[in-house]
Design a protein around this motif. Sequence first.
Motif, PDB file in Angstrom:
ATOM      1  N   ALA A 138       0.827  -1.199   0.000  1.00 41.91           N
ATOM      2  CA  ALA A 138       0.000   0.000   0.000  1.00 41.91           C
ATOM      3  C   ALA A 138       0.866   1.254   0.000  1.00 41.91           C
ATOM      4  O   ALA A 138       0.566   2.237  -0.698  1.00 41.91           O
ATOM      5  N   GLY A 139       1.948   1.230   0.778  1.00 45.70           N
ATOM      6  CA  GLY A 139       2.854   2.367   0.792  1.00 45.70           C
ATOM      7  C   GLY A 139       3.523   2.591  -0.554  1.00 45.70           C
ATOM      8  O   GLY A 139       3.647   3.728  -1.019  1.00 45.70           O
ATOM      9  N   ILE A 140       3.926   1.493  -1.179  1.00 45.01           N
ATOM     10  CA  ILE A 140       4.552   1.589  -2.498  1.00 45.01           C
ATOM     11  C   ILE A 140       3.581   2.162  -3.519  1.00 45.01           C
ATOM     12  O   ILE A 140       3.933   3.024  -4.333  1.00 45.01           O
ATOM     13  N   ALA A 141       2.340   1.700  -3.486  1.00 43.01           N
ATOM     14  CA  ALA A 141       1.340   2.168  -4.448  1.00 43.01           C
ATOM     15  C   ALA A 141       1.097   3.671  -4.331  1.00 43.01           C
ATOM     16  O   ALA A 141       0.732   4.330  -5.322  1.00 43.01           O
ATOM     17  N   ALA A 142       1.310   4.228  -3.136  1.00 46.78           N
ATOM     18  CA  ALA A 142       1.105   5.660  -2.929  1.00 46.78           C
ATOM     19  C   ALA A 142       2.323   6.492  -3.303  1.00 46.78           C
ATOM     20  O   ALA A 142       2.255   7.728  -3.285  1.00 46.78           O
ATOM     21  N   ALA A 143       3.421   5.853  -3.670  1.00 40.32           N
ATOM     22  CA  ALA A 143       4.683   6.553  -3.962  1.00 40.32           C
ATOM     23  C   ALA A 143       4.719   6.993  -5.426  1.00 40.32           C
ATOM     24  O   ALA A 143       5.465   6.450  -6.252  1.00 40.32           O
ATOM     25  N   VAL A 144       3.903   7.984  -5.738  1.00 36.47           N
ATOM     26  CA  VAL A 144       3.810   8.485  -7.116  1.00 36.47           C
ATOM     27  C   VAL A 144       3.975   9.998  -7.115  1.00 36.47           C
ATOM     28  O   VAL A 144       3.646  10.670  -6.129  1.00 36.47           O
ATOM     29  N   GLY A 146       3.409  13.799  -7.252  1.00 30.55           N
ATOM     30  CA  GLY A 146       2.221  14.581  -6.927  1.00 30.55           C
ATOM     31  C   GLY A 146       1.621  14.240  -5.580  1.00 30.55           C
ATOM     32  O   GLY A 146       0.955  15.086  -4.964  1.00 30.55           O
ATOM     33  N   ASN A 147       1.796  13.006  -5.137  1.00 31.34           N
ATOM     34  CA  ASN A 147       1.385  12.656  -3.785  1.00 31.34           C
ATOM     35  C   ASN A 147       2.353  13.274  -2.781  1.00 31.34           C
ATOM     36  O   ASN A 147       3.364  13.861  -3.152  1.00 31.34           O
ATOM     37  N   ARG A 148       2.044  13.087  -1.505  1.00 29.97           N
ATOM     38  CA  ARG A 148       2.913  13.594  -0.449  1.00 29.97           C
ATOM     39  C   ARG A 148       3.345  12.459   0.471  1.00 29.97           C
ATOM     40  O   ARG A 148       2.768  11.368   0.446  1.00 29.97           O
ATOM     41  N   ILE A 149       4.374  12.733   1.270  1.00 28.81           N
ATOM     42  CA  ILE A 149       4.863  11.725   2.212  1.00 28.81           C
ATOM     43  C   ILE A 149       3.719  11.225   3.093  1.00 28.81           C
ATOM     44  O   ILE A 149       3.622  10.034   3.404  1.00 28.81           O
ATOM     45  N   GLY A 150       2.835  12.132   3.479  1.00 24.70           N
ATOM     46  CA  GLY A 150       1.704  11.742   4.313  1.00 24.70           C
ATOM     47  C   GLY A 150       0.797  10.723   3.655  1.00 24.70           C
ATOM     48  O   GLY A 150       0.138   9.929   4.352  1.00 24.70           O
ATOM     49  N   ASP A 151       0.731  10.714   2.340  1.00 22.39           N
ATOM     50  CA  ASP A 151      -0.093   9.722   1.634  1.00 22.39           C
ATOM     51  C   ASP A 151       0.491   8.325   1.783  1.00 22.39           C
ATOM     52  O   ASP A 151      -0.252   7.345   1.935  1.00 22.39           O
ATOM     53  N   ILE A 152       1.818   8.232   1.737  1.00 26.78           N
ATOM     54  CA  ILE A 152       2.471   6.935   1.964  1.00 26.78           C
ATOM     55  C   ILE A 152       2.233   6.496   3.404  1.00 26.78           C
ATOM     56  O   ILE A 152       1.846   5.350   3.673  1.00 26.78           O
ATOM     57  N   ALA A 153       2.471   7.408   4.336  1.00 24.73           N
ATOM     58  CA  ALA A 153       2.304   7.096   5.756  1.00 24.73           C
ATOM     59  C   ALA A 153       0.875   6.658   6.057  1.00 24.73           C
ATOM     60  O   ALA A 153       0.643   5.692   6.798  1.00 24.73           O
ATOM     61  N   HIS A 154      -0.093   7.369   5.492  1.00 26.55           N
ATOM     62  CA  HIS A 154      -1.507   7.043   5.726  1.00 26.55           C
ATOM     63  C   HIS A 154      -1.847   5.672   5.151  1.00 26.55           C
ATOM     64  O   HIS A 154      -2.579   4.891   5.792  1.00 26.55           O
ATOM     65  N   ARG A 191      -1.196  11.667   8.196  1.00 27.55           N
ATOM     66  CA  ARG A 191      -2.397  12.216   7.558  1.00 27.55           C
ATOM     67  C   ARG A 191      -2.154  12.390   6.064  1.00 27.55           C
ATOM     68  O   ARG A 191      -1.095  12.876   5.655  1.00 27.55           O
ATOM     69  N   PRO A 192      -3.112  11.990   5.229  1.00 30.41           N
ATOM     70  CA  PRO A 192      -2.938  12.155   3.778  1.00 30.41           C
ATOM     71  C   PRO A 192      -2.888  13.627   3.398  1.00 30.41           C
ATOM     72  O   PRO A 192      -3.441  14.488   4.082  1.00 30.41           O
ATOM     73  N   GLY A 193      -2.178  13.913   2.329  1.00 29.85           N
ATOM     74  CA  GLY A 193      -2.102  15.279   1.836  1.00 29.85           C
ATOM     75  C   GLY A 193      -1.146  16.167   2.594  1.00 29.85           C
ATOM     76  O   GLY A 193      -1.056  17.365   2.323  1.00 29.85           O
ATOM     77  N   ARG A 194      -0.404  15.595   3.543  1.00 33.81           N
ATOM     78  CA  ARG A 194       0.536  16.387   4.332  1.00 33.81           C
ATOM     79  C   ARG A 194       1.978  15.985   4.009  1.00 33.81           C
ATOM     80  O   ARG A 194       2.228  14.895   3.520  1.00 33.81           O
ATOM     81  N   GLY A 195       2.901  16.871   4.301  1.00 40.72           N
ATOM     82  CA  GLY A 195       4.308  16.549   4.143  1.00 40.72           C
ATOM     83  C   GLY A 195       4.852  16.884   2.773  1.00 40.72           C
ATOM     84  O   GLY A 195       4.174  17.454   1.909  1.00 40.72           O
ATOM     85  N   LEU A 196       6.099  16.528   2.562  1.00 39.63           N
ATOM     86  CA  LEU A 196       6.820  16.828   1.332  1.00 39.63           C
ATOM     87  C   LEU A 196       6.116  16.238   0.120  1.00 39.63           C
ATOM     88  O   LEU A 196       5.682  15.085   0.140  1.00 39.63           O
TER      89      LEU A 196
END
Length: 256
Positions: A138-144, A146-154, A191-196
């Motif tokens: 799930a974390g890998i799938a969010a690593a695109v 335009g996303n943010r670090i928070g999206d991976i974490a979430h 939290r999604p949408g937060r971070g670098l």
Amino acid sequence: MVELKTRASIDAMYEAGQVVARTLTAVREAAGVGVSLRELDEVARDVLREAGAGSPFLGYRPSFAPTPFPAVICASVNDAIVHGIPTGHRLRDGDLVSVDCGARLGGWVGDSAISFTVGRARPADLRLIETAERALAAGIAAAVPGNRIGDIAHAIGTVCRAGGYGIPDGFGGHGIGRHMHEDPGVPNEGRPGRGLRLRAGMAIAIEPMLIGSGRDDWHTAPDGWTLRTNDGSRAAHTEHTVAITEDGPRVLTERR
């Protein structure tokens, strides 16, 4: 500061990552009841040596460590979450083992971890490991881009918490490239949408760590390295080095 890698640099990191993948495969194949953790470290050293690769683990000494790390793998058993030092401890039937390994090749670093059981597996351990692997995916799938670090974490945290598992406070993934630990940090909950904001050319190590009891607390063992669960429950750890590209996440430590 975050270094953006070129396509050629990512290809070079892939070569280092494949050494890590081969090392982890060899260690897992060698693991069994009666095999010592030090023997598994020797297996890893042989693979690195044959590949002409160095170890970013051996001799590594972050600020929290009382001594340099003495091995090329971290071998964490049962209630050890991460950073276990390979000793003469011999694996027993039903042990849950997490192995973390890195390789340095051509000036670039790869880093990856797996968890597995030895002998007759407990169903609860298999569920824990399977959830850790799903959290990693799930974390890998969010690593695109335009996303943010928070999206991976979430993404990671959502899978872990849905399974009823704890997430060790203060530990997570990291940037990687010429050094094993670079910016940015990659938490396992957030939290999604937060971070670098993620950009093509970034390379990160994504590494879920799960505690079976659902609690988040841990302590450092007397060796100054090993992190253990406070309640003695078992833990699992998975990790891949991932490059963020315009074509999607590229797993550089993928095991074949």
